[in-house]
Design a protein around this motif. Structure first.
Motif, PDB file in Angstrom:
ATOM      1  N   ASP A 185       0.809  -1.226   0.000  1.00 41.30           N
ATOM      2  CA  ASP A 185       0.000   0.000   0.000  1.00 41.30           C
ATOM      3  C   ASP A 185       0.833   1.263   0.000  1.00 41.30           C
ATOM      4  O   ASP A 185       0.340   2.334  -0.374  1.00 41.30           O
ATOM      5  N   GLY A 186       2.072   1.176   0.453  1.00 40.97           N
ATOM      6  CA  GLY A 186       2.889   2.371   0.538  1.00 40.97           C
ATOM      7  C   GLY A 186       4.204   2.081   1.224  1.00 40.97           C
ATOM      8  O   GLY A 186       4.614   0.921   1.362  1.00 40.97           O
ATOM      9  N   CYS A 187       4.848   3.140   1.689  1.00 39.35           N
ATOM     10  CA  CYS A 187       6.217   3.002   2.182  1.00 39.35           C
ATOM     11  C   CYS A 187       6.518   4.024   3.269  1.00 39.35           C
ATOM     12  O   CYS A 187       5.737   4.933   3.544  1.00 39.35           O
ATOM     13  N   ILE A 188       7.685   3.846   3.847  1.00 36.63           N
ATOM     14  CA  ILE A 188       8.296   4.831   4.726  1.00 36.63           C
ATOM     15  C   ILE A 188       9.604   5.257   4.078  1.00 36.63           C
ATOM     16  O   ILE A 188      10.463   4.418   3.785  1.00 36.63           O
ATOM     17  N   ALA A 189       9.744   6.541   3.828  1.00 37.93           N
ATOM     18  CA  ALA A 189      10.936   7.079   3.175  1.00 37.93           C
ATOM     19  C   ALA A 189      11.976   7.442   4.231  1.00 37.93           C
ATOM     20  O   ALA A 189      11.675   8.168   5.177  1.00 37.93           O
ATOM     21  N   VAL A 190      13.192   6.947   4.045  1.00 39.84           N
ATOM     22  CA  VAL A 190      14.268   7.094   5.031  1.00 39.84           C
ATOM     23  C   VAL A 190      15.395   7.923   4.441  1.00 39.84           C
ATOM     24  O   VAL A 190      15.757   7.767   3.265  1.00 39.84           O
ATOM     25  N   GLN A 191      15.972   8.782   5.267  1.00 34.96           N
ATOM     26  CA  GLN A 191      17.048   9.654   4.807  1.00 34.96           C
ATOM     27  C   GLN A 191      18.217   8.854   4.251  1.00 34.96           C
ATOM     28  O   GLN A 191      18.512   7.751   4.699  1.00 34.96           O
ATOM     29  N   ALA A 192      18.925   9.464   3.282  1.00 29.88           N
ATOM     30  CA  ALA A 192      20.108   8.843   2.704  1.00 29.88           C
ATOM     31  C   ALA A 192      21.293   9.803   2.672  1.00 29.88           C
ATOM     32  O   ALA A 192      22.341   9.476   2.138  1.00 29.88           O
ATOM     33  N   ARG A 193      21.120  10.987   3.239  1.00 33.82           N
ATOM     34  CA  ARG A 193      22.214  11.957   3.323  1.00 33.82           C
ATOM     35  C   ARG A 193      21.993  12.821   4.561  1.00 33.82           C
ATOM     36  O   ARG A 193      20.867  12.982   5.048  1.00 33.82           O
ATOM     37  N   ALA A 194      23.079  13.386   5.066  1.00 33.09           N
ATOM     38  CA  ALA A 194      23.007  14.268   6.229  1.00 33.09           C
ATOM     39  C   ALA A 194      22.631  15.678   5.785  1.00 33.09           C
ATOM     40  O   ALA A 194      23.123  16.161   4.771  1.00 33.09           O
ATOM     41  N   GLY A 195      21.744  16.285   6.555  1.00 37.45           N
ATOM     42  CA  GLY A 195      21.328  17.644   6.236  1.00 37.45           C
ATOM     43  C   GLY A 195      19.834  17.806   6.403  1.00 37.45           C
ATOM     44  O   GLY A 195      19.051  16.925   6.012  1.00 37.45           O
ATOM     45  N   GLU A 196      19.424  18.903   6.991  1.00 37.77           N
ATOM     46  CA  GLU A 196      17.999  19.127   7.209  1.00 37.77           C
ATOM     47  C   GLU A 196      17.229  19.300   5.905  1.00 37.77           C
ATOM     48  O   GLU A 196      16.017  19.060   5.858  1.00 37.77           O
ATOM     49  N   GLN A 197      17.944  19.677   4.833  1.00 35.51           N
ATOM     50  CA  GLN A 197      17.269  19.775   3.535  1.00 35.51           C
ATOM     51  C   GLN A 197      16.770  18.410   3.087  1.00 35.51           C
ATOM     52  O   GLN A 197      15.774  18.319   2.344  1.00 35.51           O
ATOM     53  N   GLU A 198      17.414  17.335   3.538  1.00 37.52           N
ATOM     54  CA  GLU A 198      16.939  15.988   3.237  1.00 37.52           C
ATOM     55  C   GLU A 198      15.580  15.740   3.882  1.00 37.52           C
ATOM     56  O   GLU A 198      14.658  15.214   3.245  1.00 37.52           O
ATOM     57  N   THR A 199      15.456  16.122   5.138  1.00 31.72           N
ATOM     58  CA  THR A 199      14.177  15.977   5.833  1.00 31.72           C
ATOM     59  C   THR A 199      13.083  16.743   5.118  1.00 31.72           C
ATOM     60  O   THR A 199      11.980  16.222   4.880  1.00 31.72           O
ATOM     61  N   ASN A 200      13.367  17.975   4.767  1.00 27.95           N
ATOM     62  CA  ASN A 200      12.355  18.800   4.102  1.00 27.95           C
ATOM     63  C   ASN A 200      11.975  18.251   2.730  1.00 27.95           C
ATOM     64  O   ASN A 200      10.797  18.293   2.344  1.00 27.95           O
ATOM     65  N   ALA A 201      12.954  17.732   1.993  1.00 25.44           N
ATOM     66  CA  ALA A 201      12.656  17.181   0.669  1.00 25.44           C
ATOM     67  C   ALA A 201      11.762  15.951   0.775  1.00 25.44           C
ATOM     68  O   ALA A 201      10.805  15.793  -0.003  1.00 25.44           O
ATOM     69  N   LEU A 202      12.043  15.068   1.734  1.00 20.67           N
ATOM     70  CA  LEU A 202      11.224  13.870   1.910  1.00 20.67           C
ATOM     71  C   LEU A 202       9.816  14.235   2.376  1.00 20.67           C
ATOM     72  O   LEU A 202       8.828  13.618   1.952  1.00 20.67           O
ATOM     73  N   LEU A 203       9.707  15.228   3.242  1.00 14.29           N
ATOM     74  CA  LEU A 203       8.387  15.658   3.694  1.00 14.29           C
ATOM     75  C   LEU A 203       7.565  16.232   2.539  1.00 14.29           C
ATOM     76  O   LEU A 203       6.352  15.995   2.459  1.00 14.29           O
ATOM     77  N   GLU A 204       8.207  16.957   1.654  1.00 13.12           N
ATOM     78  CA  GLU A 204       7.487  17.496   0.489  1.00 13.12           C
ATOM     79  C   GLU A 204       6.988  16.351  -0.395  1.00 13.12           C
ATOM     80  O   GLU A 204       5.865  16.392  -0.896  1.00 13.12           O
ATOM     81  N   MET A 205       7.815  15.325  -0.573  1.00 12.03           N
ATOM     82  CA  MET A 205       7.365  14.160  -1.351  1.00 12.03           C
ATOM     83  C   MET A 205       6.169  13.488  -0.682  1.00 12.03           C
ATOM     84  O   MET A 205       5.216  13.075  -1.351  1.00 12.03           O
ATOM     85  N   ALA A 206       6.218  13.373   0.638  1.00 15.57           N
ATOM     86  CA  ALA A 206       5.116  12.732   1.364  1.00 15.57           C
ATOM     87  C   ALA A 206       3.828  13.542   1.246  1.00 15.57           C
ATOM     88  O   ALA A 206       2.736  12.969   1.187  1.00 15.57           O
ATOM     89  N   ARG A 207       3.941  14.856   1.206  1.00 17.34           N
ATOM     90  CA  ARG A 207       2.742  15.690   1.031  1.00 17.34           C
ATOM     91  C   ARG A 207       2.147  15.488  -0.367  1.00 17.34           C
ATOM     92  O   ARG A 207       0.929  15.526  -0.543  1.00 17.34           O
TER      93      ARG A 207
END
Length: 286
Positions: free
Chosen positions: A52-74
Motif C-alpha cells: 500500500d505504501g512506504c516509509i521514506a528514510v534519509q540517505a544523506r546528512a542535512g535538514e534539507q533531506e528531511t524537508n525534501a522527503l516531507l514534500e514528497m510525502a505531502r
C-alpha cells in the motif's frame, strides 16, 4: 461491515536527486545508483508487490533531506511516513525540531552512524545521548544504522534510551559469509530490549553474489524471528540500494521464501503491522 485491512508496507526505502557531493557513500561499486530515484519510479513496484505504501528514510546528512522527503510525502499520500535527519549533537536541537512541529508525516530520524570514524564513540557521547533523549520525549522513532562490529555499543545506547521506539536497520548488517553465529550472539542482548524493533532489510546487498538467495539468508531470518518475534520485525526493501543485488520483485520474493510457515498474524506484522504500530501510522487499506 468488515474491518478495513491493515496496511502492507515497505518500511525502508530511499529517494534522491543524485548529486555526487551529496552522496559520498555511493562509490564506484555503487555506480548504478548514480542517478535520480523518485516516487514515480517506486509506485509501480509497490503496486506490483501488493504493497500500500512506504516509509521514506534519509540517505544523506542535512535538514534539507528531511524537508525534501516531507514534500514528497505531502505530494504522494502513499508515503505514509518520513525518517529524516537532524544533528542530535547540536545544542540548538530543540529549535531545529520546532520547525517540523506541524508535520505529521515526520515519524523519526536517523544518522548514518556506520560511516562515522568511531561509531561507538559517537553513540556514547553525552551530546548524542541528550539529543536522543529529546527525540524520545517528543515521540520520534530513532533508527540505528550500524555494522555488526558495533552491535554491543548500539545495545548500550538502546539500554540507556527506553522512552520510545528504537529501530535497528538491516539486522545490524551481519557478515553473511561468516554465518550467523557471532552476529546472533551480539544481537541477542539488543533484541532482549522490548522497545527495540528490527528491519528485515539490506541483507541482499550484504551478501556475496553466491549468497543472494533464500537458502543462504534463511538462518539469519530465522534467528531474527527467534530473537525479536514477528511483532518486532518489519520488511524493508532498501530500494534503490537493493538494485545492486536484485530487482524489487526479487527482493520481496527472497524474504517471502525465508519466512517459512508463519501464521497469518505473523506475516501481517512483518509486512506492515509492526511498522504501522512503531511509526504510529494512520490509515488503512479498505
Amino acid at each position: 461491515m468488515s474491518s478495513p485491512s491493515p496496511l502492507r508496507l515497505d518500511a525502508h526505502q530511499h529517494f534522491w536527486r543524485y548529486r555526487a557531493a551529496d552522496y559520498p557513500w555511493i562509490g564506484e561499486r555503487e555506480a548504478d545508483l548514480r542517478r535520480d530515484f523518485i516516487p514515480l519510479d517506486l509506485k509501480p513496484l509497490l503496486d506490483a508487490a501488493g504493497l500500500d505504501g512506504c516509509i521514506a528514510v534519509q540517505a544523506r546528512a542535512g535538514e534539507q533531506e528531511t524537508n525534501a522527503l516531507l514534500e514528497m510525502a505531502r505530494q504522494h499520500p502513499w508515503i505514509f511516513g518520513v525518517v529524516g535527519w537532524v544533528d542530535l549533537c547540536d545544542p540548538a536541537l530543540e529549535q531545529h525540531l520546532h520547525q517540523w512541529r506541524d508535520q505529521p508525516q515526520l515519524k523519526g530520524f536517523r544518522h548514518q552512524i556506520q560511516d562515522e570514524p568511531r561509531p561507538a564513540t559517537l553513540m556514547a557521547h553525552p551530546a548524542f545521548s541528550r539529543g536522543l533523549q529529546q527525540l524520545q520525549q517528543r515521540g520520534y522513532v530513532y533508527e540505528v544504522l550500524i555494522r555488526c562490529a558495533d552491535l554491543s555499543a548500539a545495545t548500550a545506547l538502546c539500554q540507556r534510551h527506553d522512552q520510545h521506539h528504537l529501530v535497528l536497520d538491516h539486522l545490524g548488517k551481519p557478515d553473511i559469509a561468516k554465518g550467523p553465529g557471532a552476529w546472533a550472539d551480539h544481537l541477542a542482548p539488543l533484541a532482549a530490549l522490548p522497545h527495540v524493533s528490527c528491519k528485515l532489510s539490506g541483507l541482499l546487498t550484504e551478501a556475496g553474489p553466491g549468497q543472494r538467495n533464500a537458502q543462504a539468508l534463511r538462518p539469519f531470518i530465522e534467528l531474527a524471528l527467534e530473537l525479536f518475534g514477528a511483532e518486532r520485525l518489519m520488511f524493508g526493501s532498501d530500494w534503490p540500494v537493493c538494485l545492486l543485488a536484485d530487482e524489487y520483485e526479487g527482493t520481496c520474493q527472497v524474504l517471502e521464501q525465508t519466512l517459512g510457515q508463519l501464521s497469518p498474524s505473523e506475516h501481517q506484522a512483518i509486512w506492515g503491522g509492526t511498522a504501522q504500530r512503531v511509526y504510529q501510522l494512520e490509515g488503512s487499506c479498505p
